[in-house]
Design a protein around this motif. Structure first.
Motif, PDB file in Angstrom:
ATOM      1  N   ILE A 286     -15.063  -1.288  11.155  1.00 38.60           N
ATOM      2  CA  ILE A 286     -16.100  -2.216  11.617  1.00 38.60           C
ATOM      3  C   ILE A 286     -15.814  -2.519  13.078  1.00 38.60           C
ATOM      4  O   ILE A 286     -14.756  -3.034  13.432  1.00 38.60           O
ATOM      5  N   ARG A 287     -16.781  -2.201  13.928  1.00 39.54           N
ATOM      6  CA  ARG A 287     -16.564  -2.277  15.377  1.00 39.54           C
ATOM      7  C   ARG A 287     -17.719  -3.010  16.047  1.00 39.54           C
ATOM      8  O   ARG A 287     -18.882  -2.807  15.692  1.00 39.54           O
ATOM      9  N   GLY A 288     -17.408  -3.851  17.014  1.00 36.94           N
ATOM     10  CA  GLY A 288     -18.439  -4.563  17.754  1.00 36.94           C
ATOM     11  C   GLY A 288     -18.283  -6.058  17.600  1.00 36.94           C
ATOM     12  O   GLY A 288     -17.409  -6.557  16.883  1.00 36.94           O
ATOM     13  N   LYS A 289     -19.165  -6.808  18.258  1.00 38.88           N
ATOM     14  CA  LYS A 289     -19.113  -8.260  18.225  1.00 38.88           C
ATOM     15  C   LYS A 289     -20.472  -8.830  17.851  1.00 38.88           C
ATOM     16  O   LYS A 289     -21.517  -8.243  18.156  1.00 38.88           O
ATOM     17  N   ASN A 290     -20.421  -9.961  17.177  1.00 38.51           N
ATOM     18  CA  ASN A 290     -21.624 -10.717  16.823  1.00 38.51           C
ATOM     19  C   ASN A 290     -22.618  -9.836  16.077  1.00 38.51           C
ATOM     20  O   ASN A 290     -22.304  -9.299  15.022  1.00 38.51           O
ATOM     21  N   ASN A 291     -23.833  -9.673  16.626  1.00 43.18           N
ATOM     22  CA  ASN A 291     -24.875  -8.933  15.927  1.00 43.18           C
ATOM     23  C   ASN A 291     -24.897  -7.448  16.261  1.00 43.18           C
ATOM     24  O   ASN A 291     -25.820  -6.728  15.852  1.00 43.18           O
ATOM     25  N   THR A 292     -23.925  -6.974  17.009  1.00 40.53           N
ATOM     26  CA  THR A 292     -23.906  -5.571  17.405  1.00 40.53           C
ATOM     27  C   THR A 292     -22.832  -4.779  16.667  1.00 40.53           C
ATOM     28  O   THR A 292     -22.368  -3.747  17.148  1.00 40.53           O
ATOM     29  N   GLN A 293     -22.435  -5.253  15.509  1.00 37.31           N
ATOM     30  CA  GLN A 293     -21.378  -4.574  14.750  1.00 37.31           C
ATOM     31  C   GLN A 293     -21.891  -3.278  14.123  1.00 37.31           C
ATOM     32  O   GLN A 293     -22.985  -3.222  13.576  1.00 37.31           O
ATOM     33  N   ASN A 294     -21.061  -2.251  14.204  1.00 32.91           N
ATOM     34  CA  ASN A 294     -21.346  -0.966  13.586  1.00 32.91           C
ATOM     35  C   ASN A 294     -20.264  -0.643  12.569  1.00 32.91           C
ATOM     36  O   ASN A 294     -19.090  -0.977  12.769  1.00 32.91           O
ATOM     37  N   VAL A 295     -20.659  -0.003  11.479  1.00 29.91           N
ATOM     38  CA  VAL A 295     -19.717   0.374  10.430  1.00 29.91           C
ATOM     39  C   VAL A 295     -19.654   1.897  10.349  1.00 29.91           C
ATOM     40  O   VAL A 295     -20.673   2.569  10.183  1.00 29.91           O
ATOM     41  N   THR A 296     -18.446   2.427  10.487  1.00 27.18           N
ATOM     42  CA  THR A 296     -18.211   3.865  10.399  1.00 27.18           C
ATOM     43  C   THR A 296     -17.336   4.149   9.188  1.00 27.18           C
ATOM     44  O   THR A 296     -16.354   3.445   8.949  1.00 27.18           O
ATOM     45  N   GLU A 297     -17.683   5.169   8.420  1.00 26.63           N
ATOM     46  CA  GLU A 297     -16.881   5.562   7.262  1.00 26.63           C
ATOM     47  C   GLU A 297     -16.132   6.856   7.575  1.00 26.63           C
ATOM     48  O   GLU A 297     -16.728   7.835   8.021  1.00 26.63           O
ATOM     49  N   ILE A 298     -14.819   6.826   7.334  1.00 29.00           N
ATOM     50  CA  ILE A 298     -13.959   7.982   7.566  1.00 29.00           C
ATOM     51  C   ILE A 298     -13.449   8.496   6.220  1.00 29.00           C
ATOM     52  O   ILE A 298     -12.974   7.714   5.392  1.00 29.00           O
ATOM     53  N   ASP A 299     -13.545   9.804   6.012  1.00 29.80           N
ATOM     54  CA  ASP A 299     -13.096  10.442   4.770  1.00 29.80           C
ATOM     55  C   ASP A 299     -11.749  11.121   5.038  1.00 29.80           C
ATOM     56  O   ASP A 299     -11.694  12.199   5.631  1.00 29.80           O
ATOM     57  N   LEU A 300     -10.666  10.498   4.602  1.00 31.36           N
ATOM     58  CA  LEU A 300      -9.341  11.045   4.845  1.00 31.36           C
ATOM     59  C   LEU A 300      -8.977  12.182   3.896  1.00 31.36           C
ATOM     60  O   LEU A 300      -7.904  12.771   4.020  1.00 31.36           O
TER      61      LEU A 300
END
Length: 259
Positions: free
Chosen positions: A186-200
């Protein structure tokens, strides 16, 4: 008697199903489609210094300089003395400058660690030192790791381009209950957060630009489906087992009283 045997059997099965299990992690085995590094190359971005950052600076040519040999009056109140081996820390002011001994205020806001190191090194070479070798670290950067890892918590980013795998290694690795296929960043601040999923489980994740961590990232490792089912079953057993035990006891007493 058949009813009694059936209930006892059910009780044994339910009890057995509540036992713990061991889930082996499947890491870096699958080869999915190659990550599009061209469209995602912006994900690997060197951190740029911001106001309120804490810089740790030392001269590798002379560990005492900047720490011991400069009079206290030469340094700003933003600098804090440390041991000679570690260097001294200085806070970046709101105007983007950092006050350094002997050379005064230096504008570092917006620079990468490498750029700021070269700038400070050049200034000391020009004004004071013959051949300085400056080491600069931004020591207040951190990420937060939560969920199914051995040691969750806050972790400092001590070097450029720290990867998700390196962070999980620092935390002692994944637990048996971890879902290694869907690790969220989960990256970003306030309303600009983005969620990236990594498959290890995919070996390509080792070179995935999205897996390079940035200051303030929150990494969450969820439970896998088997762990969730087991936890739900254990919760169910917490009230089923006492009920079965009570029922079995009642049936045994009833059977014995009929003999």
């Amino acid at each position: 008697m058949r009813v009694l045997y059936f209930i006892c059997l059910v009780g044994i099965v339910v009890f057995g199903s509540s036992c713990s299990y061991k889930q082996n992690q499947i890491l870096f085995e699958k080869r999915a489609s190659v990550v599009d590094t061209v469209s995602q190359k912006a994900a690997i971005i060197s951190y740029r210094i911001q106001p309120q950052d804490i810089l740790q600076i030392r001269n590798l040519q002379n560990l005492k300089y900047i720490v011991d040999e400069v009079p206290a009056s030469s340094a700003s109140g933003s600098g804090n003395n440390a041991t000679a081996g570690q260097g001294q820390t200085f806070q970046v002011e709101e105007d983007g400058t950092v006050a350094l001994p002997a050379i005064g205020h230096v504008q570092v806001m917006g620079l990468t660690r490498t750029q700021a190191t070269k700038l400070i090194e050049d200034l000391y070479r020009k004004n004071l030192l013959k051949d300085p070798i400056i080491e600069l670290k931004v020591v207040n950067l951190k990420v937060t790791l939560l969920g199914e890892v051995r040691s969750p918590g806050n972790f400092p980013i001590v070097k450029d381009n720290t990867t998700l795998v390196e962070l999980i290694g620092q935390a002692g690795g994944l637990t048996p209950a971890a879902n290694e296929k869907k690790i969220k960043i989960i990256r970003g601040k306030n309303n600009t957060q983005n969620v990236t999923e990594i498959d290890l489980s995919d070996i390509n994740s080792l070179s995935d630009p999205r897996a390079y961590l940035q200051n303030g990232d929150i990494i969450y490792v969820a439970q896998n489906k088997r762990a969730i089912r087991t936890e739900n079953l254990q919760n169910f057993n917490t009230w089923v087992q006492p009920a079965l035990l009570l029922l079995n006891t009642a049936l045994i007493i009833f059977t014995l009283s009929r003999q």
